[in-house]
Design an enzyme around this catalytic site. Structure first.
Site, PDB file in Angstrom:
ATOM      1  N   MET A   1       0.842  -1.201   0.000  1.00  0.00           N
ATOM      2  CA  MET A   1       0.000   0.000   0.000  1.00  0.00           C
ATOM      3  C   MET A   1       0.876   1.250   0.000  1.00  0.00           C
ATOM      4  SD  MET A   1      -3.281  -1.204   2.290  1.00  0.00           S
ATOM      5  CE  MET A   1      -2.414  -1.984   3.639  1.00  0.00           C
ATOM      6  N   CYS A   2       1.138   1.823   1.169  1.00  0.00           N
ATOM      7  CA  CYS A   2       1.812   3.118   1.225  1.00  0.00           C
ATOM      8  C   CYS A   2       3.258   3.067   0.742  1.00  0.00           C
ATOM      9  CB  CYS A   2       1.728   3.674   2.635  1.00  0.00           C
ATOM     10  SG  CYS A   2       0.006   3.920   3.159  1.00  0.00           S
ATOM     11  N   VAL A   3       3.977   1.990   1.044  1.00  0.00           N
ATOM     12  CA  VAL A   3       5.365   1.888   0.595  1.00  0.00           C
ATOM     13  C   VAL A   3       5.420   1.809  -0.923  1.00  0.00           C
ATOM     14  CG1 VAL A   3       7.386   0.366   0.556  1.00  0.00           C
ATOM     15  CG2 VAL A   3       6.287   0.926   2.728  1.00  0.00           C
TER      16      VAL A   3
ATOM     17  N   THR B   1       4.253   5.136  -2.626  1.00  0.00           N
ATOM     18  CA  THR B   1       5.248   6.195  -2.481  1.00  0.00           C
ATOM     19  C   THR B   1       6.452   5.947  -3.385  1.00  0.00           C
ATOM     20  OG1 THR B   1       4.550   6.629  -0.213  1.00  0.00           O
ATOM     21  CG2 THR B   1       6.794   7.320  -0.818  1.00  0.00           C
TER      22      THR B   1
END
Length: 197
Positions: A120-122, A125
């Site tokens: 998700m966020c990793v 980004t």
């Protein structure tokens, strides 16, 4: 065997928050992840790199709802011109934040990404960083997530280590995803970071 160093001018520490590394909501092997992320932060400080701690603001009732114990960053922050905290509300740490401007102002060309959650966020980004032209290293042992539970009639459970590997594999044509955290080295970015954002 000596590992080839992989230099970076910035370290993005994504969502290493109490709710995700302690208690019942902790990712598997949270202690090992914390060892790796702490070591990356220490080396980034020694090398004069820009360190950005990204803090997710979850919705009301979430484990990472702002100003609740689970929302707090796990690692100590040393606030200053080269170590900042950026808060976000979406998976992508660049979306609706000052991250892009901060990296540009500092003259950063290469960065390391660590933290949670891998898929998700990793991943979001790191993908945006690649799209913006940054050289990205995603140490394989410095990001983590949860197991994906089984979906009866659709799929068996997927172990967290497999989820993390697949998330990194999706970036592997452009990012370095097979380097251990111990091989990441840090140098100062081209420009002095002006002020906290």
């Amino acid at each position: 065997m000596t590992l080839r160093p992989h230099p970076a001018e910035a370290l993005l520490v994504v969502d290493v928050q109490t709710a995700f590394v302690t208690g019942p909501g902790a990712v598997p092997a949270a202690g090992r992840l914390l060892d790796r992320t702490a070591a990356l932060i220490a080396r980034a400080r020694e090398g004069g790199a820009l360190i950005v701690h990204v803090q997710n603001d979850g919705p009301p009732g979430a484990d990472c709802e702002p100003h609740t114990p689970g929302w707090e960053l796990h690692h100590r922050v040393e606030p200053g011109p080269t170590e900042v905290v950026i808060r976000k509300v979406r998976d992508d740490s660049f979306a609706g934040t000052s991250l892009s401007g901060l990296l540009t102002d500092a003259g950063v060309r290469s960065l390391a990404v660590c933290g949670m959650m891998s898929e998700m966020c990793v991943q979001a980004t790191a993908r945006t960083a690649l799209e913006l032209g940054y050289r990205v290293v995603l140490p394989y042992d410095a990001h983590a997530t949860h197991d994906i539970p089984a979906a009866p009639g659709i799929a068996d459970a997927v172990p967290a280590t497999t989820v993390s590997r697949v998330a990194a594999w999706a970036l592997s044509r452009e990012a370095d995803t097979t380097t251990p955290a111990s091989a990441v080295t840090f140098t100062a970015p081209a420009h002095q970071v002006g002020a906290l954002r």
